[in-house]
Design an enzyme around this catalytic site. Sequence first.
Site, PDB file in Angstrom:
ATOM      1  N   ARG A 208       1.439  24.533  44.035  1.00 50.63           N
ATOM      2  CA  ARG A 208       1.019  23.631  42.964  1.00 50.63           C
ATOM      3  C   ARG A 208       2.239  23.202  42.156  1.00 50.63           C
ATOM      4  NH1 ARG A 208      -4.227  23.495  41.260  1.00 50.63           N
ATOM      5  NH2 ARG A 208      -3.571  23.103  39.122  1.00 50.63           N
TER       6      ARG A 208
ATOM      7  N   ASN B 242      11.626  30.039  41.547  1.00 44.30           N
ATOM      8  CA  ASN B 242      10.942  29.555  42.756  1.00 44.30           C
ATOM      9  C   ASN B 242      11.876  29.698  43.945  1.00 44.30           C
ATOM     10  OD1 ASN B 242       8.944  28.099  44.309  1.00 44.30           O
ATOM     11  ND2 ASN B 242      10.276  26.294  44.168  1.00 44.30           N
TER      12      ASN B 242
ATOM     13  N   HIS C 119      12.729  27.855  47.656  1.00 43.17           N
ATOM     14  CA  HIS C 119      12.491  26.620  48.398  1.00 43.17           C
ATOM     15  C   HIS C 119      13.285  26.671  49.709  1.00 43.17           C
ATOM     16  CE1 HIS C 119      11.489  22.398  48.919  1.00 43.17           C
ATOM     17  NE2 HIS C 119      12.734  22.227  49.343  1.00 43.17           N
TER      18      HIS C 119
HETATM   19  C1  GRF Z   1       8.386  29.801  52.014  1.00 40.94           C
HETATM   20  O1  GRF Z   1       9.022  29.101  53.048  1.00 40.94           O
HETATM   21  C2  GRF Z   1       8.918  29.329  50.688  1.00 40.94           C
HETATM   22  O2  GRF Z   1      10.252  28.970  50.729  1.00 40.94           O
HETATM   23  C3  GRF Z   1       8.077  28.121  50.414  1.00 40.94           C
HETATM   24  O3  GRF Z   1       6.806  28.452  50.904  1.00 40.94           O
HETATM   25  C4  GRF Z   1       6.918  29.458  51.897  1.00 40.94           C
HETATM   26  C5  GRF Z   1       6.100  30.603  51.440  1.00 40.94           C
HETATM   27  O4  GRF Z   1       6.004  31.637  52.389  1.00 40.94           O
HETATM   28  N1  GRF Z   1       8.128  27.804  49.009  1.00 40.94           N
HETATM   29  P1  GRF Z   1       5.356  33.011  51.991  1.00 40.94           P
HETATM   30  O5  GRF Z   1       3.947  32.738  51.456  1.00 40.94           O
HETATM   31  O6  GRF Z   1       6.220  33.685  50.957  1.00 40.94           O
HETATM   32  O7  GRF Z   1       5.307  33.799  53.265  1.00 40.94           O
END
Ligand code: GRF
Length: 201
Positions: free
Chosen positions: A92, A108, A110
């Site tokens: 979100r 966060n 990414h």
């Molecule tokens: C990861 O690739 C993260 O970088 C992105 O969403 C994915 C989440 O994976 N924001 P998880 O739920 O932590 O396994």
Amino acid sequence: LKKIAVLISGRGSNFKAIKKSIDEGYIKDACISVVISDKENAAGLEFARESGLDARYINPKEFDGRENYDRELVRVLDELEIDLVCLAGFMRIISGYFVENYRNRIINIHPSLLPSFAGLDVQQRAIDHGVKFSGCTVHFVDEKMDNGPIIIQAVVPVLDDDTDETLSARILVEEHKIYPEAVRLFTEDRLKVEGRRVLQV
Ligand code: GRF
């Protein structure tokens, strides 16, 4: 003791990596006080429950608009006196209200080397663009998506025969290293934000 909230929407592998680092003592003097999901059947939420953590599903449909949802999140986080909010696959966009209330306390992860490839579907976009290296970024969250001050990045090569899946898997290995590392630095009060730059003190 620093209190951490982890916000997820799915699998929760980054949440698990953070939890493991706390359980094994790599991250000290910190605990996961709550795991919140906006998706009822998020696998990570089930894992949190099985682990005996406070695991909560907060349904966006019960709130009228993004800001009202985030008001509820902030209410819960305030009530639990949360020090650090980790977005870990939380799908979100965060409102300005949330950012203002937890400025420099929301981080966060990414799966690209920001500022390249913000947004969604980033591993495929990196392959399609033809970049030779990609990676992942842990950053503070500000008002713009995937934009805030960068805490740690890790680099991986993009190989000629990579698919979305193989590149994502290679990046994920690094995510599970740098996210706990960033949390450790934060909980040890070793991150100093100066404008866009995050210095380790
Ligand atoms: C990861 O690739 C993260 O970088 C992105 O969403 C994915 C989440 O994976 N924001 P998880 O739920 O932590 O396994």
